[in-house]
Scaffold this motif. Sequence first.
Motif, PDB file in Angstrom:
ATOM      1  N   ARG A   1       0.812  -1.218   0.000  1.00  0.00           N
ATOM      2  CA  ARG A   1       0.000   0.000   0.000  1.00  0.00           C
ATOM      3  C   ARG A   1       0.846   1.268   0.000  1.00  0.00           C
ATOM      4  NH1 ARG A   1      -2.967  -3.470   3.552  1.00  0.00           N
ATOM      5  NH2 ARG A   1      -4.956  -4.047   2.585  1.00  0.00           N
TER       6      ARG A   1
ATOM      7  N   THR B   1      -6.817  -2.625  -6.042  1.00  0.00           N
ATOM      8  CA  THR B   1      -6.960  -1.719  -4.896  1.00  0.00           C
ATOM      9  C   THR B   1      -5.744  -1.695  -3.980  1.00  0.00           C
ATOM     10  OG1 THR B   1      -7.956  -3.418  -3.476  1.00  0.00           O
ATOM     11  CG2 THR B   1      -9.456  -2.130  -4.870  1.00  0.00           C
TER      12      THR B   1
ATOM     13  N   ALA C   1      -1.543   1.576  -3.534  1.00  0.00           N
ATOM     14  CA  ALA C   1      -2.222   2.859  -3.358  1.00  0.00           C
ATOM     15  C   ALA C   1      -1.276   4.031  -3.160  1.00  0.00           C
ATOM     16  CB  ALA C   1      -3.178   2.766  -2.162  1.00  0.00           C
TER      17      ALA C   1
ATOM     18  N   ASP D   1       1.112   7.208  -3.601  1.00  0.00           N
ATOM     19  CA  ASP D   1       1.145   8.312  -4.555  1.00  0.00           C
ATOM     20  C   ASP D   1       2.314   8.116  -5.520  1.00  0.00           C
ATOM     21  OD1 ASP D   1      -1.039   9.506  -3.403  1.00  0.00           O
ATOM     22  OD2 ASP D   1       0.156  10.813  -2.102  1.00  0.00           O
TER      23      ASP D   1
ATOM     24  N   TRP E   1      -8.631  -6.748  -0.343  1.00  0.00           N
ATOM     25  CA  TRP E   1      -9.933  -7.037  -0.956  1.00  0.00           C
ATOM     26  C   TRP E   1      -9.789  -7.934  -2.168  1.00  0.00           C
ATOM     27  CZ3 TRP E   1     -12.605  -4.313  -5.309  1.00  0.00           C
ATOM     28  CH2 TRP E   1     -13.984  -4.576  -5.345  1.00  0.00           C
TER      29      TRP E   1
ATOM     30  N   ARG F   1     -18.013   0.466  -1.330  1.00  0.00           N
ATOM     31  CA  ARG F   1     -16.934   1.147  -0.602  1.00  0.00           C
ATOM     32  C   ARG F   1     -15.577   0.719  -1.128  1.00  0.00           C
ATOM     33  NH1 ARG F   1     -13.613   0.306   3.689  1.00  0.00           N
ATOM     34  NH2 ARG F   1     -14.398  -1.809   4.083  1.00  0.00           N
ATOM     35  N   HIS F   2     -15.399  -0.558  -1.393  1.00  0.00           N
ATOM     36  CA  HIS F   2     -14.122  -1.055  -1.903  1.00  0.00           C
ATOM     37  C   HIS F   2     -13.892  -0.641  -3.358  1.00  0.00           C
ATOM     38  CE1 HIS F   2     -12.636  -3.432   1.437  1.00  0.00           C
ATOM     39  NE2 HIS F   2     -13.845  -3.932   1.622  1.00  0.00           N
TER      40      HIS F   2
ATOM     41  N   ALA G   1     -14.699   1.913  -4.847  1.00  0.00           N
ATOM     42  CA  ALA G   1     -14.305   3.320  -4.926  1.00  0.00           C
ATOM     43  C   ALA G   1     -12.800   3.512  -4.751  1.00  0.00           C
ATOM     44  CB  ALA G   1     -15.059   4.127  -3.874  1.00  0.00           C
ATOM     45  N   THR G   2     -12.129   2.520  -4.197  1.00  0.00           N
ATOM     46  CA  THR G   2     -10.678   2.647  -3.981  1.00  0.00           C
ATOM     47  C   THR G   2      -9.860   2.075  -5.130  1.00  0.00           C
ATOM     48  OG1 THR G   2     -10.424   0.513  -2.843  1.00  0.00           O
ATOM     49  CG2 THR G   2     -11.096   2.404  -1.501  1.00  0.00           C
ATOM     50  N   ARG G   3     -10.512   1.480  -6.102  1.00  0.00           N
ATOM     51  CA  ARG G   3      -9.777   0.874  -7.213  1.00  0.00           C
ATOM     52  C   ARG G   3      -9.169   1.967  -8.095  1.00  0.00           C
ATOM     53  NH1 ARG G   3     -12.340  -4.048  -9.399  1.00  0.00           N
ATOM     54  NH2 ARG G   3     -14.166  -2.746  -9.780  1.00  0.00           N
ATOM     55  N   ARG G   4      -7.992   1.678  -8.602  1.00  0.00           N
ATOM     56  CA  ARG G   4      -7.345   2.635  -9.490  1.00  0.00           C
ATOM     57  C   ARG G   4      -6.713   1.910 -10.674  1.00  0.00           C
ATOM     58  NH1 ARG G   4      -1.991   4.890  -6.434  1.00  0.00           N
ATOM     59  NH2 ARG G   4      -1.699   5.820  -8.480  1.00  0.00           N
TER      60      ARG G   4
END
Length: 625
Positions: free
Chosen positions: A293, A314, A317, A319, A593, A616-617, A619-622
Motif C-alpha cells: 500500500r 486496490t 495505493a 502516490d 480485498w 466502498r471497496h 471506490a478505492t480501485r485505481r
Amino acid sequence: MTIRLTVAQALVRFLAAQHTERDGERRRLIGATWGIFGHGNVAGIGQALVEYADVMPYHQGRNEQAMVHAAVGYARQSNRLSTHAVTTSIGPGATNLVTGAALATINHLPVLLLPGDIFATRPADPVLQQLEVPYAGDVSVNDCLRPVSKYFDRVHRPEALIPAALQAMRVLTDPVDTGAVTLALPQDVQAEAYDWPEEFFTERTWAVRRPGADPAELAEAVRAVRRARRPLLIAGGGVHHSRAEDALAEFAQTTGIPVASTQAGKGSLPYDHPQDVGGIGHTGTATADALARDADLVIGVGTRYTDFTTASGTLFAGDGVRFLNLNIAPFDGHKLSGIPLVADARTGLEELTERLSMHGHRVDESYVSSYTEDKTRWEQRVDTAYAADDPGVRPTQTQVLGALDAVVDGTDIVINAAGSLPGDLHKLWRARSVDQYHLEYGYSCMGYEIPAAIGVKLAAPERPVWALVGDGTYLMMPTEIVTAVQEGIAIKILLVQNHGYASIGGLSEAVGGERFGTAYRFRADDGSYSAAPLPVDLAANAASLGIRVLRAKTVADLRSALTEARAADTPTCVYVETETADTVSGAPPAQAWWDVPVAETATRPSAVKAREEYDRHVATRRRHL
C-alpha cells in the motif's frame, strides 16, 4: 534412407529421442506417456507404445483430466525441462482433456496431448462418438482444445507429422510460449504406414534459452530502483521456472528490498530469510500488504499480476507508485504501464544486482527495521493460528497445518489447488525449500492435488510428497488413488473433512449469498441444505480404492498419524474432520480485498449490506496508467 513405420510408431519413436538442455543440464523432454485406450487410439498409439515399450515408459490412468494433472505436476517439479505425453480416445476421452489443458496453459507448464480423432478418410460418417457439425466437415470435438492449447495441429496425412511434431517440441521448450500442446491424431492415420526419413528419429536437444536484458531497459530499471525509497519486490512463478531463487536471494540481501510472493512464487525465499515478508494480495500477510500500500516502486519478477495479487486493483495505493516488470514474456512485462525489463528472471536479477552493487545501492536501514518488526508480529499470529492448547480436541484447519508444519522438513513437498486451504497456506505456511510449496492457483482446479502428487513423486521419488485435499475436491476426483496403489507410488494424502465448500461458503456469506448451496448436508424443512451432515465416509471410500487410511479425531491423533504417514513407503491417507475456525483459532482474515460483484439490487438484508461494502471497496480501485 527411410524406415517404414505407422504414424503412431513414428511419433512414439520421435518423442523418445527429444531432449532439453539448460545450464548444462540435459534431460529427456517426454519422460513417459499416460494413456486410457479406446477405439480412437488403441490400435494406433496403443500398439506403438507396446512396440516401443523399451524406450517410452507408460502409465495407466483412470481419468483423462487427471492424467494431464499428473503430467503437469511432473513438469513443474522438473523445472519445465521434462514433461509427459497424454493419449486418449476420441469423444469424451478427448474432451476430458480440456480442463487439464487450460490448467497447463494458464500456468505456463508444458504437456503434450495426443487425442484420437475421427477418420481422416471418412469411410463411415459419422463414426462412434463423432460430433456432426452441419456447416463444417473438418471439425471434431478436439477443436475444443484449440483455445486452451499453445499449439494445435491435426495430422491428416502421415507426412504432416514431421512439421507438426517439430513445431510441438519448439513450443513445449519455449519459456515464453509453453503450455498445453495438442496433436490431434485421426484414428485411421495413426495406423497408416509411411516411409520416414531416418533423420526424423535422430536425437535432438532443444536449448531452453536465458535471454538477457536490453541495455536501455536495464539502465532504466537501475534508475527506477535507485530513485525508490519504499520499493517492494513481488516474486511470481517465473522465479521458480527460471530457477532464479539464488539470484533473488542475492538481490534481496544486497539491496535490502523486501520480497513478497504470489501463490506461484511462494518459497522463492525461505520463510526465515530476512527479506521475505510472505504472501501478497488478498490471501497475503499483513506485512506484505502494508508494504504494498505504501510502496513507491513495485518490482514484479515473473508475475502475471492476477487479481488476487493486486487485490483487484486496490492494493498499490501509494502516490506516484510505479511498476518495474522483469519478465521473459513481453506481454507481462508491460502490465500496469510498468517499466518493462524483458529477460529471463535469473539473468535479469543477476544483471540488476551487479549494476546496483556498482553504485553501492541499498534501501535505508529504517525501512528494513520497520518491515522486520512487522514480520516478527505476523509470525506470532502464525504461531497462534497453529497452536492447539488442548491436544485432545478436534483440530481447526489451521491447527491441521500446524501439525503438518511440525512434521515436515525442507525435503517435503506440499501440493494444493482449491478450496479454503490455498488462502490459509499462502498466509501461514512456512516454506523451507524452493520447491516445497506447490500451489496450483492459476486455474485453482479442484481435483488437481492427488494426480499432481503422483506426477511430482515420479519426478522426485526420494521426496515425501503431500496432497492436501478438502472433501469437496476429493469427491471431484479421487480416482488416481487407484493409480498410486497400482504403481506403488508412495504419495501421502491429507484429507480434510469440513462437510462442504468452506471457501465458497464463506465468500457466499460475504457477498450476500447466505452460504446457499455450499454445505454437504441434508435438506431442512425450509428446503435449504442446513440439516444434518451427510453420512459420507470419505475415509472408507479412500480405503476401498486400496490406499492405507489413518483416521485422526484429535490434534494428538493427527500428529501421530502424520508422523506415521511420512515414514510410510506405500500410499497413505490421513483423514481428519475439522472444527470450524470461529470456535477456536483460525487464520487471520483477508488483508486485502477481492472483487466478486454483489447484486446491485436486492431485498434481502444480507445482500443489501454486502452491496454497500462492495461499493466502498470499488471506490478505492485505481488504474495504473
